[in-house]
Scaffold this active site. Structure first.
Site, short mmCIF file in Angstrom:
data_model
loop_
_atom_site.label_atom_id
_atom_site.label_comp_id
_atom_site.label_asym_id
_atom_site.label_seq_id
_atom_site.Cartn_x
_atom_site.Cartn_y
_atom_site.Cartn_z
N SER A 34 0.85 -1.20 0.00
CA SER A 34 0.00 0.00 0.00
C SER A 34 0.88 1.25 0.00
O SER A 34 2.10 1.16 0.23
CB SER A 34 -0.89 -0.01 1.24
OG SER A 34 -0.10 0.21 2.40
N ASP A 62 -1.24 -1.69 -3.99
CA ASP A 62 -2.61 -1.77 -3.48
C ASP A 62 -3.16 -0.35 -3.33
O ASP A 62 -2.52 0.52 -2.73
CB ASP A 62 -2.54 -2.48 -2.11
CG ASP A 62 -3.90 -2.84 -1.56
OD1 ASP A 62 -4.83 -3.06 -2.35
OD2 ASP A 62 -4.02 -2.92 -0.32
N HIS A 102 -12.94 -3.09 4.55
CA HIS A 102 -11.59 -3.20 5.09
C HIS A 102 -11.61 -3.24 6.62
O HIS A 102 -12.52 -2.73 7.25
CB HIS A 102 -10.75 -2.01 4.61
CG HIS A 102 -10.46 -2.05 3.14
ND1 HIS A 102 -11.05 -1.19 2.25
CD2 HIS A 102 -9.66 -2.87 2.41
CE1 HIS A 102 -10.61 -1.47 1.02
NE2 HIS A 102 -9.77 -2.49 1.09
N GLY A 103 -10.56 -3.83 7.19
CA GLY A 103 -10.39 -3.80 8.64
C GLY A 103 -10.96 -5.02 9.33
O GLY A 103 -11.35 -6.00 8.69
N SER A 116 -10.51 -10.39 4.69
CA SER A 116 -10.01 -11.12 5.87
C SER A 116 -11.19 -11.77 6.58
O SER A 116 -12.30 -11.23 6.61
CB SER A 116 -9.30 -10.15 6.82
OG SER A 116 -7.97 -9.94 6.38
N ASP A 163 -5.21 -8.55 4.50
CA ASP A 163 -4.25 -7.77 5.28
C ASP A 163 -4.54 -7.89 6.77
O ASP A 163 -3.68 -8.27 7.57
CB ASP A 163 -4.30 -6.29 4.84
CG ASP A 163 -3.21 -5.47 5.51
OD1 ASP A 163 -2.34 -6.05 6.18
OD2 ASP A 163 -3.22 -4.23 5.37
N SER A 164 -5.79 -7.62 7.16
CA SER A 164 -6.12 -7.62 8.58
C SER A 164 -5.78 -8.92 9.28
O SER A 164 -5.31 -8.93 10.43
CB SER A 164 -7.61 -7.31 8.78
OG SER A 164 -7.89 -6.02 8.28
#
Ligand code: G3H
Ligand code: 13P
Ligand code: ZN
Length: 317
Positions: A50, A88, A186-187, A222, A264-265
């Site tokens: 990123s 990303d 996200h997250g 995720s 990612d998370s």
């Protein structure tokens, strides 16, 4: 081969009903954990960087670490590990250009928050430069909620992809893959605790019908393993109500037209849970190798699980 574009990976994944894992990388231990898993499972891989990762670690360090992973696979296992190095959420032509000039084989231009015509214009500009340099481009239509490069996209500002837009967008931009919004975010807080998360497979099906054979990308994928969340909370953390995408729904998406699944998370959770537990059990230790080593091992185990059980790309390299 070694550092490659995602073109051939996606063609095979589409036909084979599996997806390639695109894992975000920020440091050596994360790169090693992921690449060792892929090497042992003979899995093609996308490592993505990123804007935030680039400013944290510097482009050149991440690029050299990835090159080192390819060399290590070759030397230690005689295996030509195919890795696509991807930007990303690129937010400008200049950032994409800098990554292309710096050796990435794939970039994402994310202009999904801009009006349709502006999204097309900047995506087209990136595609022209990228294709001239043998690099592929991911673009995005629709907006995911959550944190993207330190910008918080609220649930109200998020919107599902409109299937009626996708053909025109792909034709006019010439992009190589398309990220769509079907309910992921996200997250680590994707769905309300206690609710039954359900992705919009009807949108995915409609998009696939309009773009036969074209690779679709899922961000925010995720699954937030509860085992990590529980360990984080047990050992001094505070992450109540962290919920991710159920693995079986990701598996179903991978069997359809989704060729790239972004994670990612879950890497962050694996690392944080391991280190929190380590410090709690060894309060007198202060050698970073002592806690980074098990963190790297747990990342590797988690990635292996995904390659086999979620993505289905083990043995495909
Ligand atoms: O989409 C966001 C990715 O998880 C990257 O996060 O901007 O904090 O590196 P980051
Ligand atoms: P997660 O936050 O679900 O891991 O999503 C990562 C992502 O989409 C990176 O672009
Ligand atoms: Zn994303």
């Amino acid at each position: 081969m070694a550092i490659v574009t995602s073109k051939e990976m996606f063609e095979k994944a589409y036909k084979g009903g599996y997806a390639i894992g695109a894992f975000n990388v920020n440091n050596m231990e994360i790169i090693q954990g992921i690449t060792e898993a892929a090497m042992e499972e003979r899995a093609p891989l996308i490592l993505q960087v990123s804007k935030g990762a680039r400013s944290y670690a510097k482009h050149v360090y991440l690029m050299k670490l990835i090159e080192a992973a390819v060399q290590d696979a070759e030397q230690s296992a005689g295996f030509d590990l195919p890795i696509c190095v991807h930007l990303d959420h690129g937010d400008s032509f200049e950032l994409c250009k800098s990554c292309i000039d710096g050796g990435f084989t794939s970039v994402m231009i994310d202009a999904s928050s801009k009006p349709f015509e502006e999204n097309i214009a900047v995506t087209r500009q990136v595609v022209e430069y990228a294709h001239d340099h043998g690099v592929v481009v991911e673009a995005e239509l629709g907006t995911l909620a959550g944190i993207e490069d330190e910008v918080n996209v609220s649930a109200e500002d998020s919107s599902y992809t409109r299937p009626e837009d996708v053909q025109e967008f792909v034709e006019r931009t010439g992009c190589d893959s398309l990220a769509i919004a079907i309910g992921t975010s996200h997250g680590a807080y994707k769905f309300k605790p206690g609710t039954k998360p359900q992705l919009r497979f009807d949108i995915l099906e409609d998009v696939s019908r309009r773009l036969p054979g074209f690779p679709i990308v899922l961000h925010g994928s995720s699954s937030v393993p509860q085992e990590f969340v529980e360990r984080i909370n047990k050992y001094g953390g505070n992450m109540p109500g962290a919920v991710g995408v159920p693995e079986e729904q990701l598996r179903k998406a991978a069997e359809m037209s989704v060729c790239k699944i972004n994670i990612d998370s879950d890497l962050r959770l694996a690392m944080t849970a391991t280190i929190r537990q380590y410090f709690s059990e060894h309060p007198d230790h202060f050698d970073p190798r002592q806690y980074l080593k098990p963190a790297r091992e747990n990342i590797k185990a988690m990635v292996k699980h995904k390659l086999i059980n979620v993505l289905g790309c083990n043995g495909k390299a």
